[in-house]
Design an enzyme around this catalytic site. Sequence first.
Site, PDB file in Angstrom:
ATOM      1  N   ASP A   8       0.642  -0.638  -0.112  1.00  0.00           N
ATOM      2  CA  ASP A   8      -0.225   0.330  -0.266  1.00  0.00           C
ATOM      3  C   ASP A   8       0.633   1.209  -0.142  1.00  0.00           C
ATOM      4  O   ASP A   8       2.300   0.843  -0.064  1.00  0.00           O
ATOM      5  CB  ASP A   8      -0.653   0.201   0.665  1.00  0.00           C
ATOM      6  CG  ASP A   8      -1.928   1.023   1.036  1.00  0.00           C
ATOM      7  OD1 ASP A   8      -2.052   1.574   0.501  1.00  0.00           O
ATOM      8  OD2 ASP A   8      -1.451   1.778   2.855  1.00  0.00           O
ATOM      9  N   ASP A  10      -0.327   5.176   0.936  1.00  0.00           N
ATOM     10  CA  ASP A  10      -0.719   6.481   2.126  1.00  0.00           C
ATOM     11  C   ASP A  10      -0.756   6.317   3.760  1.00  0.00           C
ATOM     12  O   ASP A  10      -1.041   4.397   3.710  1.00  0.00           O
ATOM     13  CB  ASP A  10      -2.198   6.826   1.818  1.00  0.00           C
ATOM     14  CG  ASP A  10      -1.807   7.618   0.431  1.00  0.00           C
ATOM     15  OD1 ASP A  10      -0.880   7.987   0.099  1.00  0.00           O
ATOM     16  OD2 ASP A  10      -2.627   8.159  -0.302  1.00  0.00           O
ATOM     17  N   ASP A 194      -2.019  -1.035   6.001  1.00  0.00           N
ATOM     18  CA  ASP A 194      -2.855   0.100   7.122  1.00  0.00           C
ATOM     19  C   ASP A 194      -3.521  -0.209   7.545  1.00  0.00           C
ATOM     20  O   ASP A 194      -3.827   0.633   8.492  1.00  0.00           O
ATOM     21  CB  ASP A 194      -1.535   1.387   7.348  1.00  0.00           C
ATOM     22  CG  ASP A 194      -1.946   2.464   6.327  1.00  0.00           C
ATOM     23  OD1 ASP A 194      -2.181   2.047   5.244  1.00  0.00           O
ATOM     24  OD2 ASP A 194      -2.733   4.061   6.600  1.00  0.00           O
TER      25      ASP A 194
END
Length: 257
Positions: A8, A10, A194
Amino acid sequence: MRLVVFTDLDGTLLDHGSYRYDAAAPALATLRRHNIPLILASSKTAAEIAPLHAALGLGHWPALVENGAQRMVPGQPPACDDYPRLRAALNALPRELRAGFRGFGDMDAAEVTALTGLPPEDAARARDRRFSEPGLWSGTESQLARFLQALAAQGLQARQGGRFLTLSHGGTKADQMAAIMSDLGAEQSLALGDAPNDAEMLQTATRGVILPNPHGRPVPPLPGEVTGHITRSTLPGPEGWNAAVLAHLSDLGFPET
């Protein structure tokens, strides 16, 4: 044995506030040294990911954009545009439910800049969507449940990311992983994320690492944490990403220097 790393962006490889990845430089260099494919997997658009993909020197390796709804391959034309159909389905929802969701298509670039902290040119790329619609939910939890039911009746799905609730006609990061690993002749995969929309990717990988997300909804407890193939980092963002990738590479016999 060939390893592929899926990540991922961001709040994971990129810092949540600055969007920088400086702290991940040692792990990125080690991946390059051992020619280990790094597959960017994000809710970002192809227009957003292409400059980062080039800056990281990822060559012809594919990237998963708009939460896995599309596979971006450098040098190949983009897939067909499904965004108008998505917006039409969204706007067909009952007015009281539609009013609770404000998507990028309801915003101008200035508003996207204010929400994300992106420079105006990057905010414009974030609004250049083909398959999905991120946005903010302002209604109650009970209204959200009815909103999600109404979306499903229109053939739409919703996934919660680190910042936004993202709507699409389906397709996930995990859906793309097996095909990419087959194309690359890989046997092992490491995934890092996250947010809740990373859960399937983390579960699908040989090893998964959850980065802490102090700015949004965290990844819920996953079955893989019980079996040990998913772990949680105590360090957020690129600092945690760097430590987790280097540790995994060391375990597999890929030295940092």
